[in-house]
Design an enzyme around this catalytic site. Sequence first.
Site, PDB file in Angstrom:
ATOM      1  N   SER A   1       0.671  -0.926   0.231  1.00  0.00           N
ATOM      2  CA  SER A   1      -0.370  -0.145  -0.084  1.00  0.00           C
ATOM      3  C   SER A   1       0.690   1.267   0.398  1.00  0.00           C
ATOM      4  O   SER A   1       0.690   1.540  -1.036  1.00  0.00           O
ATOM      5  CB  SER A   1      -0.749   0.112   1.229  1.00  0.00           C
ATOM      6  OG  SER A   1      -0.309   0.321   2.609  1.00  0.00           O
TER       7      SER A   1
ATOM      8  N   ASP B   1      16.764   0.077  11.248  1.00  0.00           N
ATOM      9  CA  ASP B   1      16.236   1.728  12.212  1.00  0.00           C
ATOM     10  C   ASP B   1      16.914   2.796  12.796  1.00  0.00           C
ATOM     11  O   ASP B   1      15.738   3.647  13.717  1.00  0.00           O
ATOM     12  CB  ASP B   1      14.706   1.352  13.028  1.00  0.00           C
ATOM     13  CG  ASP B   1      13.389   0.027  11.975  1.00  0.00           C
ATOM     14  OD1 ASP B   1      13.834   0.181  11.221  1.00  0.00           O
ATOM     15  OD2 ASP B   1      13.723  -0.658  13.379  1.00  0.00           O
TER      16      ASP B   1
ATOM     17  N   GLU C   1       1.518   6.795   7.365  1.00  0.00           N
ATOM     18  CA  GLU C   1       2.668   6.569   6.949  1.00  0.00           C
ATOM     19  C   GLU C   1       2.366   7.122   4.914  1.00  0.00           C
ATOM     20  O   GLU C   1       3.161   7.538   4.224  1.00  0.00           O
ATOM     21  CB  GLU C   1       2.356   4.784   6.347  1.00  0.00           C
ATOM     22  CG  GLU C   1       3.410   3.861   7.589  1.00  0.00           C
ATOM     23  CD  GLU C   1       3.223   3.152   8.069  1.00  0.00           C
ATOM     24  OE1 GLU C   1       3.717   2.615   6.271  1.00  0.00           O
ATOM     25  OE2 GLU C   1       2.569   2.248   8.748  1.00  0.00           O
TER      26      GLU C   1
ATOM     27  N   HIS D   1       9.250   3.358   8.721  1.00  0.00           N
ATOM     28  CA  HIS D   1       8.821   2.594  10.024  1.00  0.00           C
ATOM     29  C   HIS D   1       7.493   2.964  10.459  1.00  0.00           C
ATOM     30  O   HIS D   1       7.390   3.893  11.017  1.00  0.00           O
ATOM     31  CB  HIS D   1      10.143   3.006  11.024  1.00  0.00           C
ATOM     32  CG  HIS D   1       9.891   1.611  11.928  1.00  0.00           C
ATOM     33  ND1 HIS D   1       9.783   0.104  12.014  1.00  0.00           N
ATOM     34  CD2 HIS D   1       9.780   1.569  13.623  1.00  0.00           C
ATOM     35  CE1 HIS D   1      10.483  -0.383  13.053  1.00  0.00           C
ATOM     36  NE2 HIS D   1       9.429   0.955  13.714  1.00  0.00           N
TER      37      HIS D   1
ATOM     38  N   ILE E   1      19.203  -5.441   5.339  1.00  0.00           N
ATOM     39  CA  ILE E   1      19.971  -5.101   3.997  1.00  0.00           C
ATOM     40  C   ILE E   1      21.557  -4.856   4.486  1.00  0.00           C
ATOM     41  O   ILE E   1      21.565  -5.010   5.892  1.00  0.00           O
ATOM     42  CB  ILE E   1      19.255  -3.962   3.658  1.00  0.00           C
ATOM     43  CG1 ILE E   1      18.699  -4.222   2.652  1.00  0.00           C
ATOM     44  CG2 ILE E   1      20.580  -3.788   2.114  1.00  0.00           C
ATOM     45  CD1 ILE E   1      17.821  -2.953   2.482  1.00  0.00           C
TER      46      ILE E   1
END
Length: 207
Positions: free
Chosen positions: A13, A151, A180, A110, A94
């Site tokens: 989304s 993060d 978001e 996040h 990653i």
Amino acid sequence: MIKIAVFASGGGSNLQTLLDASEHGLIKGKVSLVFSNVPECGAMERAENHRVEAISIASKGYPGTREEYDQEVLQLCQAKKIDLICLAGYMRIITPVLIRPYLYKMMNIHPALLPKFGGPGMYGHHVHEAVVKAKEKESGATVHFVTEGVDAGPVILQGNVKVLPYDTPQTLAERVLKVEHQIYPEAVKLYSEGKVKVSGDRVKIIQ
Ligand code: GRF
């Protein structure tokens, strides 16, 4: 016009809001690649619906190391001349192999107000469960640059929501997701206009 790659592993989304922002000319850039580690995910379908190149490399059963995987992804992004990578529900840690060449050219979203409720294990429903359990009065979402700590990179934008007394992790997740969808396109818009500068470990937004 910058070239943007969006990495996603799920429904996508957030990817959708970036595709829409790119198509409507809201950002000075184009989503030209959607990448996934999950070949059969909703995000791949969304990319195809928008005629955006969709490439996946299955991480499940991948024969090499994480670094070798990221080396392949790096080569792909470099070959496509990608200027900015947006992680949007990319459920994979990653490695520096990909982070270093894209330092301050890779963002993540996040679903909490970092530095709270971030770090290893804090993803998806775990975040909202922890927020509700801690009886926080507010939560929200954070767009940040990706650095080598999980993060932990400089924050670009945040949006807040109130945590209501009757909230469950599910109802909270739904309201956070709406935030978001507002702040991710906005952060990418600012970046594409050259208005996001990193100074030390902080971001400055130049208006
Ligand atoms: C979002 O909550 C995002 O913050 C997190 O993963 C979720 C992805 O949702 N990193 P979607 O696939 O964009 O709908």
